[in-house]
Design an enzyme around this catalytic site. Structure first.
Site, PDB file in Angstrom:
ATOM      1  N   THR A  75      79.162  14.874  31.554  1.00  0.00           N
ATOM      2  CA  THR A  75      79.602  16.267  31.595  1.00  0.00           C
ATOM      3  C   THR A  75      81.108  16.333  31.350  1.00  0.00           C
ATOM      4  OG1 THR A  75      77.794  17.007  32.982  1.00  0.00           O
ATOM      5  CG2 THR A  75      79.847  18.254  33.162  1.00  0.00           C
ATOM      6  N   GLN A  88      70.225  16.031  26.539  1.00  0.00           N
ATOM      7  CA  GLN A  88      69.679  16.033  27.889  1.00  0.00           C
ATOM      8  C   GLN A  88      69.397  17.459  28.352  1.00  0.00           C
ATOM      9  OE1 GLN A  88      71.908  15.126  31.467  1.00  0.00           O
ATOM     10  NE2 GLN A  88      70.399  13.603  32.083  1.00  0.00           N
ATOM     11  N   HIS A 105      66.282  15.922  32.269  1.00  0.00           N
ATOM     12  CA  HIS A 105      67.148  15.566  33.411  1.00  0.00           C
ATOM     13  C   HIS A 105      66.376  15.832  34.704  1.00  0.00           C
ATOM     14  CE1 HIS A 105      70.484  14.693  35.837  1.00  0.00           C
ATOM     15  NE2 HIS A 105      71.440  15.403  35.259  1.00  0.00           N
ATOM     16  N   ASN A 125      69.763  13.279  39.895  1.00  0.00           N
ATOM     17  CA  ASN A 125      71.036  13.767  40.441  1.00  0.00           C
ATOM     18  C   ASN A 125      70.972  15.097  41.184  1.00  0.00           C
ATOM     19  OD1 ASN A 125      72.102  11.449  39.475  1.00  0.00           O
ATOM     20  ND2 ASN A 125      73.097  12.355  37.690  1.00  0.00           N
ATOM     21  N   TYR A 140      69.322  17.905  40.697  1.00  0.00           N
ATOM     22  CA  TYR A 140      69.131  19.176  39.992  1.00  0.00           C
ATOM     23  C   TYR A 140      67.682  19.652  40.156  1.00  0.00           C
ATOM     24  CZ  TYR A 140      73.810  18.196  38.449  1.00  0.00           C
ATOM     25  OH  TYR A 140      75.162  17.930  38.462  1.00  0.00           O
ATOM     26  N   ARG A 150      65.186  11.071  32.813  1.00  0.00           N
ATOM     27  CA  ARG A 150      66.146  10.359  33.665  1.00  0.00           C
ATOM     28  C   ARG A 150      65.800  10.590  35.131  1.00  0.00           C
ATOM     29  NH1 ARG A 150      72.778  10.439  34.063  1.00  0.00           N
ATOM     30  NH2 ARG A 150      73.013   8.197  33.771  1.00  0.00           N
ATOM     31  N   ASN A 180      74.674  15.473  44.809  1.00  0.00           N
ATOM     32  CA  ASN A 180      74.310  16.878  44.978  1.00  0.00           C
ATOM     33  C   ASN A 180      73.364  17.108  46.151  1.00  0.00           C
ATOM     34  OD1 ASN A 180      75.838  18.092  42.843  1.00  0.00           O
ATOM     35  ND2 ASN A 180      74.480  17.026  41.418  1.00  0.00           N
ATOM     36  N   GLY A 231      78.178   4.970  31.038  1.00  0.00           N
ATOM     37  CA  GLY A 231      78.715   6.326  31.103  1.00  0.00           C
ATOM     38  C   GLY A 231      80.217   6.305  30.986  1.00  0.00           C
ATOM     39  N   ARG A 232      80.898   6.217  32.138  1.00  0.00           N
ATOM     40  CA  ARG A 232      82.367   6.296  32.144  1.00  0.00           C
ATOM     41  C   ARG A 232      83.063   5.363  31.155  1.00  0.00           C
ATOM     42  NH1 ARG A 232      83.305   6.357  38.435  1.00  0.00           N
ATOM     43  NH2 ARG A 232      81.476   5.063  38.139  1.00  0.00           N
TER      44      ARG A 232
HETATM   45  C1  8OZ Z   1      79.393  15.303  36.821  1.00  0.00           C
HETATM   46  C2  8OZ Z   1      79.875  16.589  36.895  1.00  0.00           C
HETATM   47  C3  8OZ Z   1      79.016  17.634  36.648  1.00  0.00           C
HETATM   48  C4  8OZ Z   1      77.687  17.406  36.340  1.00  0.00           C
HETATM   49  C5  8OZ Z   1      74.986  14.790  36.577  1.00  0.00           C
HETATM   50  C6  8OZ Z   1      75.170  16.571  34.994  1.00  0.00           C
HETATM   51  O1  8OZ Z   1      75.439  14.238  37.594  1.00  0.00           O
HETATM   52  C7  8OZ Z   1      75.772  15.855  35.914  1.00  0.00           C
HETATM   53  C8  8OZ Z   1      77.199  16.101  36.269  1.00  0.00           C
HETATM   54  C9  8OZ Z   1      78.069  15.056  36.517  1.00  0.00           C
HETATM   55  O2  8OZ Z   1      73.877  14.501  36.129  1.00  0.00           O
END
Ligand code: 8OZ
Length: 375
Positions: free
Chosen positions: A25, A97, A179, A182, A184, A231, A239, A329-330
């Site tokens: 993101t 995604q 997705h 994480n 969501y 994923r 979160n 990722g990073r």
């Molecule tokens: C970092 C900041 C905002 C969203 C995820 C889509 O963790 C994200 C995300 C990561 O999957």
């Protein structure tokens, strides 16, 4: 012996190597339209076997952060088409995604300023990212969500289907990644900490996974299973995701995925962006048993692993057959030429925190490749 640099296939997608770019993101898409530097950003990284875009909202309701991109407007799709054409011209492969944030949102980002939606009306102890009137960014608590009515779920499944059709149609993607990680929306249904429903979508493992499978089936119908990945993050606390017993829950999920013939399963091992040995619940998660549950049930998709991989760990994962691909990722933020650096065992640049989320070209498309630096 298989190496990170050997080609393979991910469902219907031929990839040049075993290195995937994980979704990142970056909050550079005002009005949900990928911004002016997105083409350059993704093209610079096209040597990755598989590029997975940053999480991209399937609907306005599915959006939870300022300036993240979408797949629900003609201008959004046209901007993505420029990205996919450029990546393809550079010899790369790219999937997008598919994202619905559920409760990880803020009233100010929702259609009509309404409440974010969730399996249950339980607020997440989590933050979202907003852009202030003066253009500066700030983090804010997520808003209190409202529980989705049973009659609303088919509409969200339909949003996933529509976004998928547009992604592999007008937008030109090679496929899509659901997705389900994480914390969501899909993950909110899976985990008991965010799902206290008493209908067919809550309670038992089968019920909590029902929404996930309905989304998967719709997305598969729209794209073909061999262009669909998913994923999962079985133990992440990201979160405010929580469940006391993730092993049977996520084994049930991958067993159900096995029969659906997906292109890949993408697994975040441990706490997203954190400890690989993070434990959720009583017992340590058994990653080998998790993968075996998928293979034993007939799952043939590529197994993509992610989270804190070093070069050595990634090489070991692919050489041993523990994984088919490794997603970074990073490291891709500050190393557009990550594939080349890993191949030649060159040092990696560190990304700058201040420019990760929001802003323009700086910290986005101006990290040099190694050869540029040496010249
Ligand atoms: C970092 C900041 C905002 C969203 C995820 C889509 O963790 C994200 C995300 C990561 O999957």
């Amino acid at each position: 012996m298989t190496t990170l640099f050997d080609p393979t296939t991910v469902g219907a997608i031929s990839v040049a190597n075993r290195i995937a770019m994980a979704p990142l993101t970056r909050n550079r898409s005002p009005n949900a339209v990928p911004g002016p530097y997105a083409v350059e950003y993704y093209t610079q990284r096209a040597a990755a076997g598989l590029l997975i875009t940053e999480a991209t909202a399937i609907s306005h309701q599915g959006q939870g952060y300022a300036d993240v991109p979408g797949l629900y407007g003609a201008d959004q799709l046209a901007a993505w088409r420029k990205v996919t054409d450029a990546v393809h011209a550079a010899g790369g492969k790219i999937v997008t995604q598919l994202w619905h944030v559920g409760r990880i949102s803020h009233d100010s980002l929702q259609p009509g300023g309404g409440k974010p939606v969730a399996p249950s009306a339980i607020r997440a102890k989590s933050k979202t990212y907003l852009v202030n009137a003066d253009g500066t960014g700030s983090f804010a608590d997520t808003s209190e969500p409202r529980a989705l009515g049973l009659d609303e779920l088919p509409g969200i499944v339909e949003d996933f289907r529509r976004a998928t059709k547009a992604a592999v149609g007008e937008a030109g993607f090679d496929g899509v990644e659901i997705h389900a990680a994480n914390g969501y929306l899909i993950d909110q249904f899976l985990r008991s900490g965010s799902n206290q429903r008493t209908d067919a979508y809550g309670g038992s493992i089968e019920n909590r996974a029902r929404f996930l499978f309905q989304v998967v089936d719709a997305v598969v119908e729209a794209a073909g299973a061999d262009r669909v990945g998913i994923r999962l993050s079985p133990v992440t606390p990201a979160n405010d995701a929580s469940d006391p017993d993730p092993q049977p829950l996520f084994e049930h999920v991958v067993k159900g995925l096995a029969s659906r013939g997906l292109a890949y399963v993408h697994v975040i091992e441990g706490a997203t962006g954190g400890a690989r040995d993070f434990v959720q619940g009583e017992a340590a998660f058994d990653w080998d048993a998790f993968k075996a549950a998928y293979r034993d049930a007939g799952g043939t998709g590529a197994w993509i692993v992610n989270n804190g991989y070093t070069r050595a760990l990634a090489q070991e994962a692919v050489a041993s057959g523990r994984a088919d691909l490794v997603a970074f990722g990073r490291p891709f933020i500050a190393n557009p030429d990550l594939v080349d650096r890993l191949r030649r065992d060159l040092p990696l640049a560190e990304p700058e925190r201040a420019t990760m989320y929001g802003g323009g070209a700086k910290g986005y498309v101006d990290y040099p490749a190694w050869s540029d630096q040496a010249a």
